[in-house]
Design an enzyme around this catalytic site. Structure first.
Site, PDB file in Angstrom:
ATOM      1  N   HIS A 154     -28.338 -89.053 -33.567  1.00 19.42           N
ATOM      2  CA  HIS A 154     -29.427 -88.305 -32.939  1.00 19.42           C
ATOM      3  C   HIS A 154     -29.209 -88.149 -31.445  1.00 19.42           C
ATOM      4  O   HIS A 154     -28.312 -88.737 -30.850  1.00 19.42           O
ATOM      5  CB  HIS A 154     -30.777 -88.968 -33.227  1.00 19.42           C
ATOM      6  CG  HIS A 154     -30.917 -90.372 -32.716  1.00 19.42           C
ATOM      7  ND1 HIS A 154     -31.041 -90.673 -31.386  1.00 19.42           N
ATOM      8  CD2 HIS A 154     -30.987 -91.558 -33.373  1.00 19.42           C
ATOM      9  CE1 HIS A 154     -31.175 -91.971 -31.228  1.00 19.42           C
ATOM     10  NE2 HIS A 154     -31.135 -92.540 -32.431  1.00 19.42           N
ATOM     11  N   CYS A 162     -29.078 -96.974 -34.983  1.00 17.83           N
ATOM     12  CA  CYS A 162     -28.571 -95.615 -35.152  1.00 17.83           C
ATOM     13  C   CYS A 162     -27.521 -95.334 -34.080  1.00 17.83           C
ATOM     14  O   CYS A 162     -27.135 -96.218 -33.320  1.00 17.83           O
ATOM     15  CB  CYS A 162     -29.710 -94.607 -35.065  1.00 17.83           C
ATOM     16  SG  CYS A 162     -30.976 -94.795 -36.344  1.00 17.83           S
TER      17      CYS A 162
END
Length: 230
Positions: A154, A162
């Site tokens: 992201h 992440c």
């Protein structure tokens, strides 16, 4: 107040998937319309330099935990060609795969993109199919459950569990995946660059199968041969 806001954003990826930003209800098509020309102007010269058609048929992302680098490769006449590098601006954890919810580990292995989120709180995001079949099989053999999930590539500069690559890179990867189809994007996450660096001993409490996983990753990396970058 700013510090509190940053900490809250950083926790979102750990506790749940990147969520709908307030006041935003975009579609994937909206993102392509808004960012497509800009992304093409940045990426097409890279593909042309590598001798790869635009848009490509298949791409692979190779992310290295130790150097926080992500490489973009495209398949051309059966051979993978290097296109460009992205800096991973934030990730958490250490060497070793993700084993359970809450361990703050970035997974290791080969994954696919299973979802594009145009309304991410981190600008744009691409969801990995963690846990994959290998992860589930090893968990069953170990007697582990609650493996966690919601692992994304992201935008932004903060993340826990992440891979945050910044907004510009997220735009490029999102649009590229949308153009060629998520099924044509693979993601290889490795603890280190086994093309140039030898394996290192794992922690004593690491599962026995992790060595085999790293051997598989090292073999897979041979598809992406770069000149020595040391």
């Amino acid at each position: 107040m700013r510090l509190i806001s940053v900490l809250l954003v950083g926790l979102l990826c750990f506790h749940s998937s990147p969520v709908l930003a307030l006041g935003v209800n975009r579609t994937v098509a909206d993102v392509i319309t808004h960012y497509g020309d800009k992304v093409e102007s940045r990426l097409q010269p890279r593909f042309a330099f590598a001798g790869v058609e635009w848009p490509p048929q298949r791409v692979s992302l190779v992310a290295f935990k130790d150097t926080r680098l992500m490489e973009l490769w495209a398949l051309n006449d059966g051979v993978w060609q290097h296109i460009k590098d992205y800096r991973v601006k934030a990730m958490s954890g250490r060497v070793g795969p993700k084993l359970q919810e809450g361990d703050r580990q970035v997974p290791e292995g080969e994954y696919r993109i299973e979802l594009l989120n145009p309304n991410s709180a981190y600008h744009l995001s691409l969801k990995l199919d963690y846990p994959n079949a290998f992860d589930r099989q090893q968990a069953q053999e170990d007697g582990r459950s609650n493996l966690g999930g919601d692992i994304f590539i992201h935008g932004g500069r903060v993340s826990t569990g992440c891979l945050a690559v910044g907004d510009s890179a997220a735009e490029e990867l999102f649009v590229l995946a949308a153009m060629i189809g998520e099924a044509n994007v693979s993601v290889l996450i490795t603890p280190r660059d086994y093309r140039f660096r030898p394996s290192q001993p794992l922690a004593e409490n690491a599962p026995a199968w992790v060595d085999d996983l790293h051997d598989q990753i090292a073999n897979r990396l041979q598809l992406f041969p770069l000149a020595d970058k040391r």
